[in-house]
Design an enzyme around this catalytic site. Structure first.
Site, PDB file in Angstrom:
ATOM      1  N   SER A   6       1.163  -1.483  -0.594  1.00 40.88           N
ATOM      2  CA  SER A   6       0.185   0.221   0.119  1.00 40.88           C
ATOM      3  C   SER A   6       0.821   1.118  -0.334  1.00 40.88           C
ATOM      4  O   SER A   6       1.523   1.226   0.457  1.00 40.88           O
ATOM      5  CB  SER A   6      -0.713   0.154   1.118  1.00 40.88           C
ATOM      6  OG  SER A   6      -1.279   1.600   1.467  1.00 40.88           O
TER       7      SER A   6
ATOM      8  N   ARG B 213     -21.245  -5.872 -46.406  1.00 37.92           N
ATOM      9  CA  ARG B 213     -20.582  -5.703 -45.115  1.00 37.92           C
ATOM     10  C   ARG B 213     -20.895  -4.190 -44.214  1.00 37.92           C
ATOM     11  O   ARG B 213     -20.765  -3.635 -44.639  1.00 37.92           O
ATOM     12  CB  ARG B 213     -19.230  -4.622 -46.089  1.00 37.92           C
ATOM     13  CG  ARG B 213     -18.267  -4.577 -45.655  1.00 37.92           C
ATOM     14  CD  ARG B 213     -17.158  -4.492 -45.977  1.00 37.92           C
ATOM     15  NE  ARG B 213     -16.594  -5.951 -46.338  1.00 37.92           N
ATOM     16  CZ  ARG B 213     -16.260  -6.005 -48.255  1.00 37.92           C
ATOM     17  NH1 ARG B 213     -16.786  -5.104 -49.105  1.00 37.92           N
ATOM     18  NH2 ARG B 213     -16.307  -7.406 -48.623  1.00 37.92           N
TER      19      ARG B 213
END
Length: 325
Positions: free
Chosen positions: A230, A270
Site C-alpha cells: 500500500s 459489409r
C-alpha cells in the site's frame, strides 16, 4: 496495451499487437498469392482507408514487384482471417494458463481438500463441507471453460468483394484454418470466440472472488502467497492478483456484449461500423483473458490455506447452530 491502465498487461506479450496483426495479414496475403511475400517496413496510414489492409497491400505491391498481391480478395477477407490467426494463438496461451491453474487446484486439493470448513450461502455461515468441495467448484469452472475453448473452430474468410467467392480451400489449408462459407455478415465465429473467452474470465473471477472474501482479515482462511503493498499503509498485504483477476471478470462480459451488438448490427454485404467495432474489442478481450488466466494460475500456485482460522470459523458456526464444536 498499457501497464498503467491494466497492471499485468505485459503477460500478454505480443498477443493482438500491431506487429502481430501486420504479420498475420502478410501471412494471409502470402498464402493467397502462394509465395512468401516480403513484408514492408514502412509506416502505414491506416486511417485514410478505414482499415489496415489498403495501405498494407499498396506497400506489399511496391516491395514485391511482379507478384499478384490481393487479387480477388477484399479487405475484410484479410482482416477477418488475420484476426482468426491471432485469436488461435491467444486461445492456445489461455489454455496453457488454464492447465496450470487446474494443476494448482489439484495440488491444493491433495494437500488441503480434506479439511472441514464452513460453507457460506448468501454471505452467511451454512453447513460444514470439506475444503475440497470448494476446490472442486473452481476446478469445474476452469475445465468447462477449457472445453469451450477447445471446441472453437478457426474459419478462413475469402468471400471476395461481396462474399460470393467459393475457392477458399487452398487458403484454408495453407494457413491451417477450416474452410466454410463466407461469414462477412454472419459473425458467429467472432461471438462464439467472445463467449468462450468470457466463460474463461467468469471461471477465473469465481476463484478470485472466493479468495478475496476468504482472505479478509476477519475471515483469514486463505491468503495470496505474496500480497501487494500500500502507498500509505505499510502493514497491508493486499490480494493484488485476485483484485486484478476480478476486475477483468467484471469488464470482459461487456466486451463480449459489444461483439454481440456488432453481430446484430450487420447490414447488406459489409457492415458500416459494426465490423470495425469488433477489431479492438476482440483484441482487448483476448489480451485481458490471457492476462487473467496467467494471473489466476499464479494466484492458485501461491495460495495459502490457514487451517487454524478455518477451524475457528467452523467452531463459531457450529456454536451458532447450537451444536458442539
Amino acid at each position: 496495451m498499457s501497464e498503467f491502465f491494466r497492471p499485468g498487461d505485459h503477460r500478454a506479450g505480443a498477443v493482438f499487437s500491431d506487429t502481430a496483426f501486420t504479420a498475420a495479414m502478410v501471412a494471409v496475403e502470402s498464402a493467397w498469392a502462394g509465395v512468401d511475400l516480403t513484408a514492408p517496413d514502412e509506416p502505414l496510414d491506416v486511417e485514410a482507408g478505414g482499415n489496415p489492409v489498403i495501405p498494407l497491400v499498396q506497400a506489399l505491391r511496391r516491395v514485391n514487384p511482379g507478384v499478384e498481391v490481393h487479387t480477388g480478395l477484399t479487405s475484410q477477407d484479410v482482416v477477418d482471417t488475420a484476426l482468426v490467426l491471432l485469436l488461435r494463438d491467444a486461445v492456445a496461451q489461455v489454455r496453457t494458463h488454464l492447465a496450470d491453474a487446474v494443476a494448482a487446484v489439484d495440488r491444493l486439493d491433495t494437500a488441503q481438500g480434506h479439511r472441514e470448513v464452513t460453507a457460506r450461502t448468501l454471505t452467511q455461515w451454512a453447513l460444514p463441507v470439506p475444503l475440497g468441495h470448494r476446490f472442486g467448484a473452481w476446478r469445474t469452472g476452469l475445465l468447462e471453460a477449457d472445453t469451450d475453448l477447445a471446441a472453437l473452430t478457426y474459419p478462413v474468410q475469402a468471400g471476395g468483394p461481396v462474399g460470393t467467392r467459393t475457392d477458399r480451400r487452398d487458403l484454408a489449408a495453407r494457413l491451417g484454418l477450416t474452410d466454410g462459407p463466407s461469414w462477412h455478415t454472419n459473425r458467429r465465429p467472432v461471438t462464439r470466440a467472445g463467449d468462450a473467452l468470457v466463460a474463461t474470465t467468469d471461471a477465473c473471477g469465481h476463484v478470485a472472488r472466493d479468495v478475496l472474501t476468504l482472505s479478509r482479515p476477519e475471515v483469514g482462511e486463505l491468503s495470496e502467497g505474496t500480497g501487494g503493498g500500500s502507498s500509505s499503509m505499510p502493514h497491508k498485504a493486499n490480494p493484488v492478483l485476485s483484485v486484478l483477476v476480478r476486475s477483468t471478470a467484471i469488464v470482459a462480459p461487456h466486451l463480449a456484449g459489444t461483439l454481440h451488438a456488432a453481430a446484430a448490427d450487420q447490414v447488406d454485404e459489409r457492415a458500416d461500423g459494426a465490423w470495425h467495432a469488433e477489431w479492438d474489442t476482440l483484441r482487448l478481450l483476448a489480451r485481458r483473458t490471457v492476462v487473467a488466466t496467467a494471473q489466476s494460475a499464479d494466484l492458485l500456485a501461491g495460495l495459502t490455506v490457514h487451517p487454524d482460522r478455518a477451524a475457528a470459523n467452523l467452531a463459531a458456526a457450529q456454536r451458532l447452530r447450537g451444536g458442539t464444536p
